[in-house]
Design an enzyme around this catalytic site. Structure first.
Site, PDB file in Angstrom:
ATOM      1  N   GLU A 100       0.855  -1.190   0.000  1.00 58.50           N
ATOM      2  CA  GLU A 100       0.000   0.000   0.000  1.00 58.50           C
ATOM      3  C   GLU A 100       0.893   1.243   0.000  1.00 58.50           C
ATOM      4  OE1 GLU A 100      -2.562   1.555  -0.579  1.00 58.50           O
ATOM      5  OE2 GLU A 100      -4.056   1.257   0.990  1.00 58.50           O
ATOM      6  N   ASP A 101       0.465   2.292  -0.647  1.00 58.13           N
ATOM      7  CA  ASP A 101       1.286   3.505  -0.644  1.00 58.13           C
ATOM      8  C   ASP A 101       1.136   4.263   0.674  1.00 58.13           C
ATOM      9  OD1 ASP A 101      -1.332   3.814  -1.541  1.00 58.13           O
ATOM     10  OD2 ASP A 101      -0.934   5.723  -2.494  1.00 58.13           O
ATOM     11  N   ASP A 104      -4.116   5.875   5.805  1.00 57.64           N
ATOM     12  CA  ASP A 104      -4.651   7.127   6.332  1.00 57.64           C
ATOM     13  C   ASP A 104      -5.727   6.746   7.358  1.00 57.64           C
ATOM     14  OD1 ASP A 104      -6.257   9.583   6.393  1.00 57.64           O
ATOM     15  OD2 ASP A 104      -5.124  10.235   4.668  1.00 57.64           O
ATOM     16  N   LYS A 132      -0.009   7.576   8.320  1.00 60.49           N
ATOM     17  CA  LYS A 132      -0.458   8.814   8.998  1.00 60.49           C
ATOM     18  C   LYS A 132      -1.276   8.381  10.201  1.00 60.49           C
ATOM     19  CE  LYS A 132      -1.723  12.039   5.397  1.00 60.49           C
ATOM     20  NZ  LYS A 132      -2.900  12.702   4.796  1.00 60.49           N
ATOM     21  N   ASP A 160      -1.597  10.735  -5.627  1.00 65.65           N
ATOM     22  CA  ASP A 160      -2.145  11.837  -6.432  1.00 65.65           C
ATOM     23  C   ASP A 160      -2.911  12.868  -5.619  1.00 65.65           C
ATOM     24  OD1 ASP A 160      -4.377  10.013  -5.857  1.00 65.65           O
ATOM     25  OD2 ASP A 160      -5.518  11.302  -7.214  1.00 65.65           O
ATOM     26  N   ARG A 166       1.269  12.034  -9.548  1.00 61.81           N
ATOM     27  CA  ARG A 166       1.704  10.665  -9.214  1.00 61.81           C
ATOM     28  C   ARG A 166       3.135  10.420  -9.685  1.00 61.81           C
ATOM     29  NH1 ARG A 166      -2.774   7.398  -7.583  1.00 61.81           N
ATOM     30  NH2 ARG A 166      -4.728   7.938  -8.597  1.00 61.81           N
TER      31      ARG A 166
END
Ligand code: PRP
Length: 179
Positions: A100-101, A104, A132, A160, A166
């Site tokens: 996963e990037d 959140d 985060k 993005d 991106r």
């Protein structure tokens, strides 16, 4: 058109590359004895990270993708995770690493790991480049995290803002201009 904004570098391309080397070493060690690791990238945000990560993983890997979306073009999570594209391959009995990037609220990773566990992999671990924690609304925590970041709107390295940025090689913070 989104409101005009500037981008301030938060994590350099060099720092990302160095951290990925460390993470790859830990992952290789953790999966010692695994004959083949299925690396699952969550589209679209993870496409840059997974490309760099698998090239540092000196082991037998199979790459697959799953597309999940909860934001669309919005900046707030809808909290409803939709699977837009499922895996091509089977994961039953496999060792799986979900890539996963950013975590959140955690809804995306939570939803995806629950879904994939129903397919009975032998082992399922997760890695997120960015975390985060201050924004978390679920109990999920990735097995491996690249960087903990403050509550900033970030772009680049796959991530993005309304489908822009991106392709930045670093992670930057979005700073909206006063109109
Ligand atoms: C973004 C990002 C993560 C997710 C994290 O995906 O790539 O997958 O949100 O947020 P969460 O922890 O609050 O669920 P998005 O839905 O924007 O799709 P994208 O990857 O195609 O940009």
């Amino acid at each position: 058109m989104p409101q005009a904004y500037d981008i301030v570098e938060l994590i350099s391309a060099k720092a990302i590359a160095a951290r990925i080397e460390e993470l790859a070493r830990e992952i290789r060690q953790s999966f010692t004895g695994t004959e083949k690791l299925t690396v699952v990238g969550l589209l679209r945000g993870s496409f840059v990270f997974i490309a760099d990560l698998v090239r540092e993983l000196d082991m037998n890997v199979e790459v697959d993708f799953l597309e999940a979306s909860s934001y669309g073009d919005a900046t707030e999570s809808s909290r409803e995770v939709r699977i837009l594209k499922d895996l091509r391959g089977e994961i039953a009995g496999r060792d799986v690493l979900v890539v996963e990037d950013i975590v959140d609220t955690g809804f995306t990773l939570d939803h995806v790991t629950r879904l994939l566990k129903t397919r009975e992999p032998h082992r399922l671990e997760t890695i997120a480049l960015l975390d985060k924690p201050s924004r978390r609304e679920t109990d999920i925590k990735a097995t491996w995290t690249g960087f903990e970041i403050p509550d900033e709107f970030v772009v680049g390295y796959g991530i993005d803002y309304a489908q822009r940025n991106r392709n930045l090689p670093f992670i930057g913070c979005v700073r909206f201009r006063e109109e």
